[in-house]
Scaffold this motif. Structure first.
Motif, PDB file in Angstrom:
ATOM      1  N   GLU A  26       3.426   4.051   5.150  1.00 31.96           N
ATOM      2  CA  GLU A  26       3.183   4.793   6.391  1.00 31.96           C
ATOM      3  C   GLU A  26       4.075   6.021   6.480  1.00 31.96           C
ATOM      4  O   GLU A  26       3.622   7.130   6.778  1.00 31.96           O
ATOM      5  CB  GLU A  26       3.441   3.844   7.566  1.00 31.96           C
ATOM      6  N   MET A  27       5.366   5.845   6.204  1.00 30.86           N
ATOM      7  CA  MET A  27       6.299   6.964   6.270  1.00 30.86           C
ATOM      8  C   MET A  27       6.079   7.937   5.108  1.00 30.86           C
ATOM      9  O   MET A  27       6.313   9.142   5.246  1.00 30.86           O
ATOM     10  CB  MET A  27       7.734   6.447   6.289  1.00 30.86           C
ATOM     11  N   MET A  28       5.612   7.416   3.978  1.00 24.40           N
ATOM     12  CA  MET A  28       5.312   8.283   2.843  1.00 24.40           C
ATOM     13  C   MET A  28       4.209   9.278   3.198  1.00 24.40           C
ATOM     14  O   MET A  28       4.339  10.487   2.961  1.00 24.40           O
ATOM     15  CB  MET A  28       4.858   7.429   1.655  1.00 24.40           C
ATOM     16  N   VAL A  29       3.108   8.766   3.757  1.00 23.99           N
ATOM     17  CA  VAL A  29       1.994   9.664   4.056  1.00 23.99           C
ATOM     18  C   VAL A  29       2.358  10.619   5.192  1.00 23.99           C
ATOM     19  O   VAL A  29       1.915  11.780   5.203  1.00 23.99           O
ATOM     20  CB  VAL A  29       0.712   8.870   4.386  1.00 23.99           C
ATOM     21  N   ILE A  30       3.169  10.142   6.135  1.00 23.14           N
ATOM     22  CA  ILE A  30       3.610  11.017   7.227  1.00 23.14           C
ATOM     23  C   ILE A  30       4.400  12.191   6.671  1.00 23.14           C
ATOM     24  O   ILE A  30       4.264  13.333   7.129  1.00 23.14           O
ATOM     25  CB  ILE A  30       4.459  10.218   8.243  1.00 23.14           C
ATOM     26  N   ARG A  31       5.220  11.917   5.673  1.00 22.70           N
ATOM     27  CA  ARG A  31       6.062  12.963   5.084  1.00 22.70           C
ATOM     28  C   ARG A  31       5.276  13.865   4.133  1.00 22.70           C
ATOM     29  O   ARG A  31       5.476  15.079   4.081  1.00 22.70           O
ATOM     30  CB  ARG A  31       7.207  12.284   4.336  1.00 22.70           C
ATOM     31  N   TRP A  32       4.362  13.274   3.389  1.00 21.97           N
ATOM     32  CA  TRP A  32       3.698  14.005   2.308  1.00 21.97           C
ATOM     33  C   TRP A  32       2.475  14.787   2.769  1.00 21.97           C
ATOM     34  O   TRP A  32       2.271  15.941   2.370  1.00 21.97           O
ATOM     35  CB  TRP A  32       3.298  13.014   1.203  1.00 21.97           C
ATOM     36  N   VAL A  33       1.649  14.191   3.623  1.00 23.53           N
ATOM     37  CA  VAL A  33       0.343  14.771   3.953  1.00 23.53           C
ATOM     38  C   VAL A  33       0.435  16.176   4.558  1.00 23.53           C
ATOM     39  O   VAL A  33      -0.353  17.052   4.184  1.00 23.53           O
ATOM     40  CB  VAL A  33      -0.455  13.815   4.866  1.00 23.53           C
ATOM     41  N   PRO A  34       1.369  16.467   5.500  1.00 26.43           N
ATOM     42  CA  PRO A  34       1.421  17.837   6.037  1.00 26.43           C
ATOM     43  C   PRO A  34       1.668  18.909   4.980  1.00 26.43           C
ATOM     44  O   PRO A  34       1.289  20.063   5.177  1.00 26.43           O
ATOM     45  CB  PRO A  34       2.586  17.781   7.040  1.00 26.43           C
ATOM     46  N   SER A  35       2.289  18.529   3.862  1.00 27.13           N
ATOM     47  CA  SER A  35       2.508  19.505   2.797  1.00 27.13           C
ATOM     48  C   SER A  35       1.240  19.739   1.984  1.00 27.13           C
ATOM     49  O   SER A  35       1.098  20.766   1.330  1.00 27.13           O
ATOM     50  CB  SER A  35       3.627  19.032   1.861  1.00 27.13           C
ATOM     51  N   VAL A  36       0.306  18.788   2.035  1.00 25.95           N
ATOM     52  CA  VAL A  36      -0.947  18.913   1.303  1.00 25.95           C
ATOM     53  C   VAL A  36      -2.006  19.581   2.174  1.00 25.95           C
ATOM     54  O   VAL A  36      -2.694  20.510   1.754  1.00 25.95           O
ATOM     55  CB  VAL A  36      -1.439  17.526   0.831  1.00 25.95           C
ATOM     56  N   SER A  51      -2.508   4.726  10.699  1.00 27.49           N
ATOM     57  CA  SER A  51      -1.923   3.563  10.022  1.00 27.49           C
ATOM     58  C   SER A  51      -1.958   2.346  10.941  1.00 27.49           C
ATOM     59  O   SER A  51      -2.289   1.231  10.504  1.00 27.49           O
ATOM     60  CB  SER A  51      -0.475   3.868   9.619  1.00 27.49           C
ATOM     61  N   PHE A  52      -1.629   2.549  12.226  1.00 28.23           N
ATOM     62  CA  PHE A  52      -1.716   1.459  13.195  1.00 28.23           C
ATOM     63  C   PHE A  52      -3.143   0.925  13.290  1.00 28.23           C
ATOM     64  O   PHE A  52      -3.367  -0.289  13.353  1.00 28.23           O
ATOM     65  CB  PHE A  52      -1.263   1.934  14.577  1.00 28.23           C
ATOM     66  N   LEU A  53      -4.117   1.841  13.326  1.00 25.85           N
ATOM     67  CA  LEU A  53      -5.511   1.410  13.415  1.00 25.85           C
ATOM     68  C   LEU A  53      -5.890   0.563  12.205  1.00 25.85           C
ATOM     69  O   LEU A  53      -6.516  -0.498  12.352  1.00 25.85           O
ATOM     70  CB  LEU A  53      -6.428   2.636  13.502  1.00 25.85           C
ATOM     71  N   GLY A  54      -5.518   1.019  11.006  1.00 20.06           N
ATOM     72  CA  GLY A  54      -5.868   0.274   9.806  1.00 20.06           C
ATOM     73  C   GLY A  54      -5.224  -1.096   9.759  1.00 20.06           C
ATOM     74  O   GLY A  54      -5.886  -2.109   9.479  1.00 20.06           O
ATOM     75  N   LEU A  55      -3.932  -1.168  10.060  1.00 18.85           N
ATOM     76  CA  LEU A  55      -3.242  -2.460  10.060  1.00 18.85           C
ATOM     77  C   LEU A  55      -3.811  -3.373  11.136  1.00 18.85           C
ATOM     78  O   LEU A  55      -4.006  -4.582  10.909  1.00 18.85           O
ATOM     79  CB  LEU A  55      -1.745  -2.244  10.283  1.00 18.85           C
ATOM     80  N   GLY A  56      -4.056  -2.799  12.331  1.00 19.01           N
ATOM     81  CA  GLY A  56      -4.592  -3.614  13.415  1.00 19.01           C
ATOM     82  C   GLY A  56      -5.991  -4.116  13.120  1.00 19.01           C
ATOM     83  O   GLY A  56      -6.306  -5.292  13.347  1.00 19.01           O
ATOM     84  N   ALA A  57      -6.843  -3.243  12.605  1.00 24.17           N
ATOM     85  CA  ALA A  57      -8.205  -3.661  12.267  1.00 24.17           C
ATOM     86  C   ALA A  57      -8.191  -4.717  11.170  1.00 24.17           C
ATOM     87  O   ALA A  57      -8.961  -5.692  11.210  1.00 24.17           O
ATOM     88  CB  ALA A  57      -9.025  -2.446  11.824  1.00 24.17           C
ATOM     89  N   ASN A 120      -7.206   7.358   5.973  1.00 26.85           N
ATOM     90  CA  ASN A 120      -5.868   6.773   6.004  1.00 26.85           C
ATOM     91  C   ASN A 120      -5.896   5.386   6.646  1.00 26.85           C
ATOM     92  O   ASN A 120      -5.212   4.465   6.186  1.00 26.85           O
ATOM     93  CB  ASN A 120      -4.918   7.685   6.775  1.00 26.85           C
ATOM     94  N   ALA A 121      -6.691   5.234   7.718  1.00 22.99           N
ATOM     95  CA  ALA A 121      -6.808   3.922   8.357  1.00 22.99           C
ATOM     96  C   ALA A 121      -7.384   2.900   7.385  1.00 22.99           C
ATOM     97  O   ALA A 121      -6.906   1.756   7.294  1.00 22.99           O
ATOM     98  CB  ALA A 121      -7.676   4.028   9.604  1.00 22.99           C
ATOM     99  N   LEU A 122      -8.417   3.301   6.648  1.00 18.84           N
ATOM    100  CA  LEU A 122      -9.053   2.392   5.694  1.00 18.84           C
ATOM    101  C   LEU A 122      -8.058   1.916   4.642  1.00 18.84           C
ATOM    102  O   LEU A 122      -8.091   0.753   4.220  1.00 18.84           O
ATOM    103  CB  LEU A 122     -10.233   3.102   5.029  1.00 18.84           C
ATOM    104  N   MET A 123      -7.159   2.780   4.228  1.00 20.42           N
ATOM    105  CA  MET A 123      -6.178   2.413   3.207  1.00 20.42           C
ATOM    106  C   MET A 123      -5.274   1.278   3.673  1.00 20.42           C
ATOM    107  O   MET A 123      -4.815   0.450   2.874  1.00 20.42           O
ATOM    108  CB  MET A 123      -5.339   3.645   2.842  1.00 20.42           C
TER     109      MET A 123
END
Length: 695
Positions: A26-36, A51-57, A120-123
């Motif tokens: 979760e923290m990885m994608v938060i840090r990395w995605v804005p740079s992509v 991430s919350f949606l994916g884990l919760g679902a 991201n949620a699906l992951m």
């Protein structure tokens, strides 16, 4: 170890590993995605909420025996592929918000945001499903304790990783190794090739010369070859004739220049000579106007042009404040002017607001450099990195640092017509007098505000090609304060494109949850969802408060998150020793929430450091502790632990969307929304207990 106890131990360790992986990823994608995808940089909590949606679902569908855990490599590949396909998406313009490098508003942006959100949620769904299975198998509070321990370890591990050797390749590879360890040899023949392809794509998408700072993805290139990154500067950079001019880019876009701010270093009439001359005067203006040279404070020092201008103007000592250590390191490596190597300069890697609060008065000039944040400082709120620097209270604190003949200056590159009157009024309220305003008559778009400490001092009508101007009748406009620290917004509102993107993501979330839960949605789901909503808003407010008290650094944010997790773990331990839930447990929660609502943050900000620290450590996290006891005691009694755990995560996602209201109502009023969430939770529990409904 074999037998039931051995299997239970294995499941606890698996819960720990899953929670660790989920938090770290979760923290990885938060840090990395804005740079992509630069678009994501303006939707700070998008990746967190998805991430919350994916884990919760995933937790909700744990009882369906879909066995999605084996699909994690495929879902990871789909998510990475979506990000790389959208890497050129640029944020749309908004009339009510100033943004960097924007395009006209487009429905495509909304579709891209919803697509990234969904992928991201699906992951995270396979991880959530497996955690839900374990919640249904293990003792409730014991499983929750291992879940919290994994989250805490993931936070600490990522903090160390982020500080020392952040790399998306290493981070994603680490997640893959943990997954393979959990999978225990099953499906390795399918997972390993998929993982290898993902890593190859991530490696190819990055720049080998890129630098990861705590806040940005940084690439350095020469001005004449902006698409070719540079790893090292040429030998003799500090003494050579016609040294190269470098552009420093963050998250793919220009940020500042690293060069010698001295035309004498360049051949007269050359391209580089003309290039530097267009920059130099705007940095020299404040020092042409101020009288003293003994002590200078530059906040937002960046690559060092403001510092070099002060040195060229004869400053005897300069405190240069820059929040990003990597930006300072890049300047030391690539700046031919070498401002940070001068013995008269003291470099402070700190938040500007934090340094101002600690600094000793007596400065001849306090110069606000061209701060131009292109990122949010936290993944849990919508405040930009320089949010608390550009407020009335910040200007007031900085003005107090001046000596009797000192001067405050603020330079800004205007991108919206309403920014000039907004900044003008902010400085006027902060200093108690109207600033002298200079505009660049040659290049345009540059504004410099100057306020002498001596009210009798009069500044000249022009300096170089900067001419004094004044508003005939400044428009009424929302001025940024510590309660509403949004310089880049014209008024208190939620921008329309934010609302469109949020509506799209909420619609996707509602449909997904409706398909999973259907008619089985009950009081327990609502109760735990409201607890999740209140928790996320509490954590958000805790980060905002601590940032104001101690600075908007990544370290402060991490400490707050760790503190919140420790408080939840303590609540879980207490809950294990409590017989059962009682409605009276809400009483201390509401008392502390009322205290935080009544006592304004500005009052706490006036405390000495020790007082602010005690308030932050003892009072701010207390609601989390009492809310945690309510969660744990009711979670122990729940009839469907995986489902209500999923509902709690979905509620946290809703709380994250509600956080966008802060741009319209301010930080302090967010406490009211927290109280509403917990009050609704209490009413649901009262109704369920009165009618004998299971949770």
């Amino acid at each position: 170890m074999t037998g039931p106890r051995g299997e239970e131990t294995r499941q606890k360790l698996e819960m720990f590993a899953l929670s660790f992986t989920a938090l770290f990823l979760e923290m990885m994608v938060i840090r990395w995605v804005p740079s992509v995808v630069h678009l994501v940089a303006y939707y700070a909590n998008l990746m967190l909420l998805s991430s919350f949606l994916g884990l919760g679902a995933g937790a909700i569908c744990a009882g369906r025996k879909w066995r999605l855990f084996g699909w994690f490599p495929v879902f990871l590949a789909l998510d990475i592929g979506m990000l790389l396909l959208d890497r050129n998406a640029v944020v749309g313009a908004a009339s009510s918000e100033a943004r960097f490098f924007t395009l006209p508003p487009s429905a495509t942006n909304v579709l891209v945001m919803v697509g990234i959100f969904a992928a991201n949620a699906l992951m995270f769904v396979p991880l959530g499903e497996r955690m839900g299975v374990l919640f249904n198998t293990l003792p409730r509070l014991g499983a929750y304790a291992w879940d919290l321990a994994g989250s805490l370890s993931g936070t600490l591990c990522f903090g160390l990783f982020s500080l020392k050797l952040f790399s998306p390749v290493l981070g994603i590879a680490g997640v893959m190794l943990v997954y393979l360890a959990i999978a225990r040899g099953r499906r390795w023949f399918l997972s390993v090739p998929v993982f290898a392809a993902v890593l190859f794509a991530v490696v190819r998408s990055g720049d080998p010369n890129a630098i990861w700072s705590p806040y940005y993805y940084i690439v350095v290139a020469k001005v004449e070859t902006p698409m070719k990154s540079e790893a090292v500067a040429p030998p003799g950079l500090l003494t050579m004739r016609d040294p190269p001019i470098y552009v420093v880019k963050v998250n793919q876009f220009g940020y500042h220049l690293d060069a010698a701010l001295d035309p004498a270093r360049y051949t007269s009439g050359s391209h580089d000579d003309k290039y530097i001359r267009t920059y130099i005067l705007q940095y020299l203006v404040p020092y042409r106007l101020c009288k003293g040279r003994d002590r200078v404070l530059v906040v937002g020092a960046g690559g060092g042009f403001d510092v070099e201008a002060a040195l060229r103007s004869g400053a005897r000592h300069i405190d240069a404040v820059e929040i990003d250590p990597a930006i300072v390191a890049v300047s030391r490596r690539f700046s031919a002017g070498a401002p940070y190597a001068d013995p008269r300069v003291s470099v402070h890697v700190d938040d500007a607001r934090s340094f101002i609060a600690k600094a000793e008065p007596g400065y001849d000039i306090v110069a606000f450099g061209y701060l131009d944040s292109q990122a949010m400082f936290s993944n849990m709120n919508n405040l930009r990195l320089d949010g608390y620097v550009y407020t009335v209270e910040s200007i007031r604190s900085a003005f107090r640092l001046l000596n009797d003949h000192g001067m405050l200056s603020l330079s800004f590159a205007l991108r919206k017509p309403w920014l000039a009157p907004k900044i003008f009024q902010m400085v006027a309220e902060g200093t108690g007098r109207e600033p002298t305003m200079y505009f660049d008559s040659v290049n345009g778009g540059q504004m410099i505000l100057c306020v002498p400490k001596d009210p009798a001092e009069t500044l000249p009508n022009s300096v170089y090609w900067f001419y004094k101007v004044a508003f005939s009748s400044p428009p009424t406009i929302a001025v940024p304060t510590d309660d509403w620290p949004f310089l880049y917004m014209e008024r208190k509102t939620i921008p329309g494109d934010y609302l469109a993107a949020i509506a799209g993501m909420l619609a996707f979330s509602v449909i997904a949850i409706a398909l999973l839960r259907g008619l089985s949605f009950g009081a327990g789901d609502l109760h735990f969802g409201l607890l999740g909503m209140g928790f996320l808003l509490l954590e958000t407010k805790s980060i905002s408060d601590s940032t104001l008290f101690f600075g908007a650094t990544w370290f402060v944010t991490m400490i707050v998150v760790v503190g919140v997790l420790l408080m939840v773990m303590a609540a879980n331990l207490v809950a294990e020793r409590v017989r059962g839930f009682s409605m009276a447990m809400y009483a201390p929660l509401f008392v502390i929430l009322a205290l935080l609502l009544v006592v304004p943050r500005e009052h706490v900000l006036g405390y000495p450091f020790a007082g602010r620290l005690l308030w932050t450590l003892l009072v701010v996290p207390l609601p989390v502790f009492f809310a945690g006891i309510i969660f744990s005691t009711t979670f122990r009694e729940s009839s469907a632990p995986s489902a209500v755990f999923g509902a709690n995560l979905i509620g946290a996602m809703v709380g994250g969307f509600c956080e966008y209201l802060v741009t319209a109502i301010g930080n302090h009023r967010l406490s009211v929304l927290v109280m509403v969430a917990y009050l609704a939770s209490m009413l649901v529990m009262a109704y369920a207990r009165r009618h004998g409904r299971a949770i």
